[in-house]
Design an enzyme around this catalytic site. Structure first.
Site, PDB file in Angstrom:
ATOM      1  N   PRO A   4       0.890  -1.106   0.092  1.00 22.27           N
ATOM      2  CA  PRO A   4      -0.070   0.169  -0.049  1.00 22.27           C
ATOM      3  C   PRO A   4       0.720   1.402  -0.060  1.00 22.27           C
ATOM      4  CG  PRO A   4      -0.684  -1.696   1.703  1.00 22.27           C
ATOM      5  CD  PRO A   4       0.566  -2.030   1.293  1.00 22.27           C
ATOM      6  N   GLU A   5       0.467   2.219  -0.809  1.00 26.75           N
ATOM      7  CA  GLU A   5       1.389   3.499  -1.070  1.00 26.75           C
ATOM      8  C   GLU A   5       0.349   4.583  -0.688  1.00 26.75           C
ATOM      9  OE1 GLU A   5       3.258   3.363  -4.879  1.00 26.75           O
ATOM     10  OE2 GLU A   5       3.541   1.228  -5.074  1.00 26.75           O
ATOM     11  N   LYS A  47       3.574   6.599   3.924  1.00 32.36           N
ATOM     12  CA  LYS A  47       2.888   5.244   3.949  1.00 32.36           C
ATOM     13  C   LYS A  47       2.571   4.847   5.012  1.00 32.36           C
ATOM     14  CE  LYS A  47       5.852   3.834   0.144  1.00 32.36           C
ATOM     15  NZ  LYS A  47       6.808   2.950  -0.384  1.00 32.36           N
ATOM     16  N   ARG A  67      13.412  -4.897  -9.792  1.00 34.26           N
ATOM     17  CA  ARG A  67      12.138  -4.487  -9.619  1.00 34.26           C
ATOM     18  C   ARG A  67      11.081  -4.628 -10.955  1.00 34.26           C
ATOM     19  NH1 ARG A  67       9.999  -0.812  -4.985  1.00 34.26           N
ATOM     20  NH2 ARG A  67       8.665  -2.786  -4.918  1.00 34.26           N
TER      21      ARG A  67
END
Ligand SMILES: [Zn+2]
Length: 264
Positions: free
Chosen positions: A2-3, A59, A254
């Site tokens: 979650p950002e 965050k 990534r």
């Protein structure tokens, strides 16, 4: 992970759900997540405290509890769910805050998530010192200073010491809307591109907050995010703007995604 948009959507739902309520007891099912105190001392400190506010830095969620702030960081994943009647903990439950009216906030399915109880007024952010993208003081000039002059644009957007709250997912959505490829070096941006990036960052994050974040995320009432991701996780699917296949790959380990026609 979650950002900013997901955590902000969660925060808003939690203000509605629990602000003003008094914690009657706390059930720590998985003590490993509580980093600052033993479960006994943690419970003793917050029992009887009132949730004065729920704030967000980057965050992380901050439950303002009078003398204390309870800082929750989702890290990889987690669900924080409001229940009007406190449930019995099950194998997904990590921690349960039970309020004096019988309702509860349940923290479940946590993946590396952490709780820290810190003294109110402690200025530590626990999550880097980066600027908040959506506050008025984050002008274009402040944004440009935070980005710096060296490095890959996608990495800089995700660096919590520069800008708070953006991770791999929203960095890619922002760069798609700004027509900039993730692997571009920051010093290759034209002044016009840098301005577009600033404006797009704020617009994208604002819309994402309003939409409740990405579709896998749920707020305290179980409402899923409604933002339609354009490129993240969409390798091989048509770009929503031009129809070209979205390209996926790896950028320093990534996942990375971009439209080869829309982004330069
Ligand atoms: Zn495209």
């Amino acid at each position: 992970m979650p950002e900013l948009p997901e955590v902000e959507a969660a925060r808003r739902s939690m203000v509605r759900a629990v602000a003003g309520k008094t914690i009657e007891r706390c059930v720590v099912v998985r003590p490993v997540a509580v980093r600052s105190h033993t479960p006994q001392r943690f419970s003793r400190a917050i029992n009887g405290a009132t949730v004065e506010d729920v704030a967000r830095h980057g965050k992380a969620l901050w439950f303002v509890l009078g003398r204390w702030a309870l800082v929750f960081h989702y890290k990889l994943w987690g669900v924080v769910r409001f229940h009007s009647q406190a449930p019995l903990p099950d194998k997904g439950t990590s921690l349960l805050l039970v309020f004096s009216d019988g309702s509860a906030l349940e923290f479940r399915n946590l993946q590396l998530s952490t709780f820290h109880l810190i003294k109110a007024g402690d200025r530590r952010t626990l999550d880097g010192e980066g600027i908040e993208p959506l506050v008025p003081t984050t002008t274009f000039e402040a944004f440009r200073r935070a980005l710096g002059m060296r490095g890959v644009i996608k990495d800089l957007l995700c660096d919590q010491e520069r800008i708070a709250g953006i991770g791999n997912l929203w960095a890619h959505e922002i760069l798609f809307r700004a027509h900039i490829r993730p692997e571009r070096k920051v010093d290759s941006l034209t002044p016009a591109e840098a301005r577009t990036l600033y404006r797009t960052m704020r617009e994208t994050l604002r819309r994402a907050v309003e939409a409740g974040g990405e579709p896998d995320f749920q707020d305290a009432f179980g409402r899923a995010g409604r933002y339609r991701l354009a490129v993240y996780g969409a390798a091989g699917r048509p770009c929503p703007v031009c129809g070209t296949k979205v390209r996926g790959g790896r950028l320093r380990g990534r996942p990375t995604f971009f439209c080869p026609s829309c982004q330069h």
